[in-house]
Design an enzyme around this catalytic site. Structure first.
Site, PDB file in Angstrom:
ATOM      1  N   GLU A 186      -7.799  59.721  24.296  1.00 53.99           N
ATOM      2  CA  GLU A 186      -7.498  58.334  23.899  1.00 53.99           C
ATOM      3  C   GLU A 186      -8.788  57.577  23.588  1.00 53.99           C
ATOM      4  O   GLU A 186      -8.856  56.807  22.630  1.00 53.99           O
ATOM      5  CB  GLU A 186      -6.730  57.594  25.001  1.00 53.99           C
ATOM      6  CG  GLU A 186      -5.318  58.071  25.229  1.00 53.99           C
ATOM      7  CD  GLU A 186      -4.472  58.118  23.967  1.00 53.99           C
ATOM      8  OE1 GLU A 186      -4.438  57.123  23.217  1.00 53.99           O
ATOM      9  OE2 GLU A 186      -3.844  59.170  23.717  1.00 53.99           O
ATOM     10  N   TRP A 223      -9.979  57.877  20.186  1.00 57.18           N
ATOM     11  CA  TRP A 223      -9.265  57.153  19.128  1.00 57.18           C
ATOM     12  C   TRP A 223     -10.106  56.006  18.581  1.00 57.18           C
ATOM     13  O   TRP A 223     -10.031  55.665  17.401  1.00 57.18           O
ATOM     14  CB  TRP A 223      -7.916  56.617  19.649  1.00 57.18           C
ATOM     15  CG  TRP A 223      -6.797  57.572  19.367  1.00 57.18           C
ATOM     16  CD1 TRP A 223      -6.306  58.519  20.218  1.00 57.18           C
ATOM     17  CD2 TRP A 223      -6.040  57.677  18.155  1.00 57.18           C
ATOM     18  NE1 TRP A 223      -5.290  59.210  19.592  1.00 57.18           N
ATOM     19  CE2 TRP A 223      -5.098  58.706  18.336  1.00 57.18           C
ATOM     20  CE3 TRP A 223      -6.049  56.998  16.933  1.00 57.18           C
ATOM     21  CZ2 TRP A 223      -4.198  59.081  17.339  1.00 57.18           C
ATOM     22  CZ3 TRP A 223      -5.150  57.374  15.945  1.00 57.18           C
ATOM     23  CH2 TRP A 223      -4.242  58.398  16.149  1.00 57.18           C
ATOM     24  N   TRP A 225      10.118  43.792   2.400  1.00 57.52           N
ATOM     25  CA  TRP A 225      10.093  43.026   3.657  1.00 57.52           C
ATOM     26  C   TRP A 225      10.939  41.775   3.533  1.00 57.52           C
ATOM     27  O   TRP A 225      11.014  41.163   2.464  1.00 57.52           O
ATOM     28  CB  TRP A 225       8.661  42.609   4.002  1.00 57.52           C
ATOM     29  CG  TRP A 225       7.685  43.732   4.115  1.00 57.52           C
ATOM     30  CD1 TRP A 225       6.615  43.976   3.309  1.00 57.52           C
ATOM     31  CD2 TRP A 225       7.687  44.782   5.085  1.00 57.52           C
ATOM     32  NE1 TRP A 225       5.945  45.107   3.723  1.00 57.52           N
ATOM     33  CE2 TRP A 225       6.585  45.621   4.816  1.00 57.52           C
ATOM     34  CE3 TRP A 225       8.514  45.095   6.173  1.00 57.52           C
ATOM     35  CZ2 TRP A 225       6.283  46.747   5.576  1.00 57.52           C
ATOM     36  CZ3 TRP A 225       8.222  46.222   6.934  1.00 57.52           C
ATOM     37  CH2 TRP A 225       7.108  47.031   6.633  1.00 57.52           C
ATOM     38  N   ASN A 278       0.249  49.823  26.334  1.00 52.91           N
ATOM     39  CA  ASN A 278       0.260  50.555  25.057  1.00 52.91           C
ATOM     40  C   ASN A 278       1.658  50.962  24.601  1.00 52.91           C
ATOM     41  O   ASN A 278       2.017  50.786  23.438  1.00 52.91           O
ATOM     42  CB  ASN A 278      -0.627  51.799  25.160  1.00 52.91           C
ATOM     43  CG  ASN A 278      -0.614  52.588  23.859  1.00 52.91           C
ATOM     44  OD1 ASN A 278      -0.976  52.069  22.814  1.00 52.91           O
ATOM     45  ND2 ASN A 278      -0.160  53.832  23.930  1.00 52.91           N
ATOM     46  N   TRP A 313       4.418  44.387   8.545  1.00 49.79           N
ATOM     47  CA  TRP A 313       3.572  44.734   9.702  1.00 49.79           C
ATOM     48  C   TRP A 313       2.357  43.816   9.803  1.00 49.79           C
ATOM     49  O   TRP A 313       1.839  43.584  10.886  1.00 49.79           O
ATOM     50  CB  TRP A 313       3.152  46.206   9.642  1.00 49.79           C
ATOM     51  CG  TRP A 313       2.375  46.609   8.399  1.00 49.79           C
ATOM     52  CD1 TRP A 313       2.898  47.057   7.231  1.00 49.79           C
ATOM     53  CD2 TRP A 313       0.950  46.597   8.218  1.00 49.79           C
ATOM     54  NE1 TRP A 313       1.885  47.321   6.328  1.00 49.79           N
ATOM     55  CE2 TRP A 313       0.680  47.056   6.910  1.00 49.79           C
ATOM     56  CE3 TRP A 313      -0.119  46.262   9.040  1.00 49.79           C
ATOM     57  CZ2 TRP A 313      -0.618  47.176   6.395  1.00 49.79           C
ATOM     58  CZ3 TRP A 313      -1.412  46.383   8.524  1.00 49.79           C
ATOM     59  CH2 TRP A 313      -1.654  46.840   7.221  1.00 49.79           C
ATOM     60  N   TRP A 352      -1.157  49.511  14.017  1.00 47.97           N
ATOM     61  CA  TRP A 352      -0.045  48.868  13.315  1.00 47.97           C
ATOM     62  C   TRP A 352       0.427  49.745  12.158  1.00 47.97           C
ATOM     63  O   TRP A 352       1.634  49.924  11.946  1.00 47.97           O
ATOM     64  CB  TRP A 352      -0.427  47.465  12.819  1.00 47.97           C
ATOM     65  CG  TRP A 352      -0.165  46.443  13.887  1.00 47.97           C
ATOM     66  CD1 TRP A 352      -1.051  45.964  14.802  1.00 47.97           C
ATOM     67  CD2 TRP A 352       1.102  45.820  14.190  1.00 47.97           C
ATOM     68  NE1 TRP A 352      -0.426  45.086  15.659  1.00 47.97           N
ATOM     69  CE2 TRP A 352       0.888  44.968  15.304  1.00 47.97           C
ATOM     70  CE3 TRP A 352       2.372  45.896  13.632  1.00 47.97           C
ATOM     71  CZ2 TRP A 352       1.918  44.197  15.863  1.00 47.97           C
ATOM     72  CZ3 TRP A 352       3.401  45.119  14.193  1.00 47.97           C
ATOM     73  CH2 TRP A 352       3.167  44.291  15.283  1.00 47.97           C
TER      74      TRP A 352
END
Ligand code: FAD
Length: 462
Positions: free
Chosen positions: A264, A267, A295, A333, A351, A374
């Site tokens: 992690e 990342w 959207w 998370n 988003w 996202w």
């Protein structure tokens, strides 16, 4: 050692230990420590509200540590390139040291300053310099799994270095602003009352790492459970650079169960690699075809967006997450994934609206991490979950045992039993005042899939 001072230009690296720019400036000679608050260059991605609170306290902590070494922290506000160049001219600095940062506005600023003065950019924000991790073809990675393989083959990072033993402040430091004059803290209303459990600054980062070191062994399982404190909560400290990722690596790497955590941690490196390749990643879909997603917009869409931000969707796990975010500046998370998915797929809202809300509310708001995650949830990104994979918030809430988490953040539901709290409307157990679901799961799913089909029907851009 020269007599002319060197500047250490602090940005998202507000620490003295394992801070290569600070160590290099101290080795050069007298040190001028400078932080510039630049609200223009980042445009829409200027530091958001919650993070300004963090920044205030982190600068205060750094200023105290520097003062103990006889070096005042000089605060300036304005265009960072202009301010750094101005301070360099004022003190006759021979050189400016900084850590490299990868946000597009910081890369531009580094390039502009390097044309004007002797700027030395040091590594230290990431586990490894992005140039050192390449595919077989010599390009940067766009997919996490092979990136992690390549990065972990080059680990461990160098051992973290202590604060330099000898530091000399410049005899005539330049004038700077008073921190309070920046009004980074909220006033009326003071919405930061729920931030009190955080301890911004280098000592707070070390304390968070220390507290987590005993929990690494259970991280793989517990990190997914919102009701359990199973992750490190190092994200705001890492974003502000109050601790180096190398220090985090070395503190945990030899313990049992470290690998899922280190993965992690990597990342962060990956998302920096992505924004180097795609600097507009926070604004533009990685898969260009997804820009055509229809959207929802207009008053009903705006009302749904407002309900989402306020934790009033009628989906307990979503509401709990959005309220945790508002009150504490942080969200678990797994719940970040669920709330993001809910906005994008259940509400069919762009988003980018959610990304901007998170940016303003998160104390750990980070250009690379926020945009990549996202886009991962939205299915618009490179190496993302496909759009048609729609998370089911009610069953995920049950699966990840979120009952206590919901009780904490949605007090209206405090008295409900575990078997009904995840979906109180279904059991006819919702108390008066708790909103009805903003949309049914099945209806939302069908609407999202229909939207996706309109995109699938389009030819791929060449
Ligand atoms: P731990 O699980 O203890 O992980 C250790 C560190 O690894 C974190 O502090 C963080 O620096 C890094 N990390 C962990 N997971 C990720 C990840 N998925 N992507 C990138 N880095 C990761 N993280 C941010 O730091 N800033 C953001 O703005 C941000 N926005 C997000 C938005 C969405 C929609 C989602 C789904 C995730 C986002 N994340 C963001 C990633 C992740 O949720 C947080 O890093 C994590 O929850 C922080 O808690 P922790 O420090 O306890 O993490």
């Amino acid at each position: 050692m020269a007599d002319t001072p060197s500047i250490v230009w602090f940005r998202q690296d507000l620490r003295l230990a394992d801070q290569a720019a600070f160590a290099a400036a101290a080795a050069d000679g007298p040190v001028v420590a400078l932080y510039v608050l630049d609200d223009d260059a980042p445009g829409d991605w200027r530091i958001g509200g919650a993070q300004r609170w963090w920044l205030h306290h982190s600068l205060q902590s750094l200023g105290t540590s520097l003062a103990a070494l006889g070096v005042p922290l000089v605060l300036r506000r304005g265009n960072a390139v202009e301010q750094v160049a101005r301070v360099a001219a004022e003190v006759g600095a021979a050189r400016v040291h900084c850590l490299s940062h990868y946000e597009p506005w910081w890369r531009d600023a580094e390039a502009a300053l390097a044309r004007q003065l002797d700027l030395v950019c040091h590594p230290g924000y990431l586990l490894i310099d992005p140039d050192a991790v390449r595919t077989g073809a010599g390009t940067q990675f766009r997919v996490f799994a092979p990136f992690w393989k390549a990065l972990s083959a080059k680990m461990p990072p160098d051992r973290p270095r202590a604060v330099p033993g000898k530091v000399v402040g410049a005899p005539h430091p330049p004038e700077g602003d008073g921190l309070d004059s920046w009004t980074l803290l909220p006033d009326k209303p003071d919405w930061a009352g729920g931030f009190k459990d955080w301890q911004p600054g280098e000592d707070g980062a070390a304390a968070a790492l220390h507290a987590f070191s005993d929990m690494v062994v259970t991280y793989k399982h517990d990190r997914n459970l919102p009701s359990t404190n199973g992750s490190s909560r190092l994200s705001p400290h890492l974003h502000m650079g109050e601790i180096s990722p190398a220090a985090v690596w070395h503190a945990v790497a030899d313990g049992d169960g470290a690998e899922p955590f280190l993965r992690e941690l990597a990342w962060r490196d990956f998302t920096s690699n992505l924004i180097i390749q795609l600097p507009a990643y926070a604004d533009t879909s990685g898969l260009l075809k997804m820009e055509a997603l229809p959207w929802r917009t207009g008053p009903a869409a705006d009302a749904d967006f407002r309900a989402w931000t306020r934790g009033q969707t009628g989906y307990p796990i979503v509401d709990a997450g959005m309220r945790q975010l508002w009150h504490t500046g942080w969200m678990h998370n797994r719940v970040r994934m669920l709330t993001a998915s809910f906005l994008i797929k259940h509400l069919l809202l762009d988003w980018r609206r959610g990304e901007a809300w998170f940016w303003d509310c998160l104390v750990d708001a980070d250009y690379g991490n926020n945009s990549t995650n996202w886009q991962w949830v939205a299915g618009t990104g490179i190496d993302a979950a496909p759009f048609f994979r729609i998370m089911a918030p009610l069953s995920q809430s049950e699966k990840f045992e979120a009952a206590e988490y919901i009780r904490r953040w949605v007090p209206e539901l405090r008295d409900l039993d575990d078997d009904v709290i995840h979906d109180p409307h279904q059991a006819d157990a919702a108390p008066a005042g708790y909103p009805a679901p903003i949309i049914g799961h099945r209806e939302a799913r069908e609407r999202a899939l229909a939207a996706m089909r309109t995109v699938s029907a389009l030819p791929s851009p060449s």
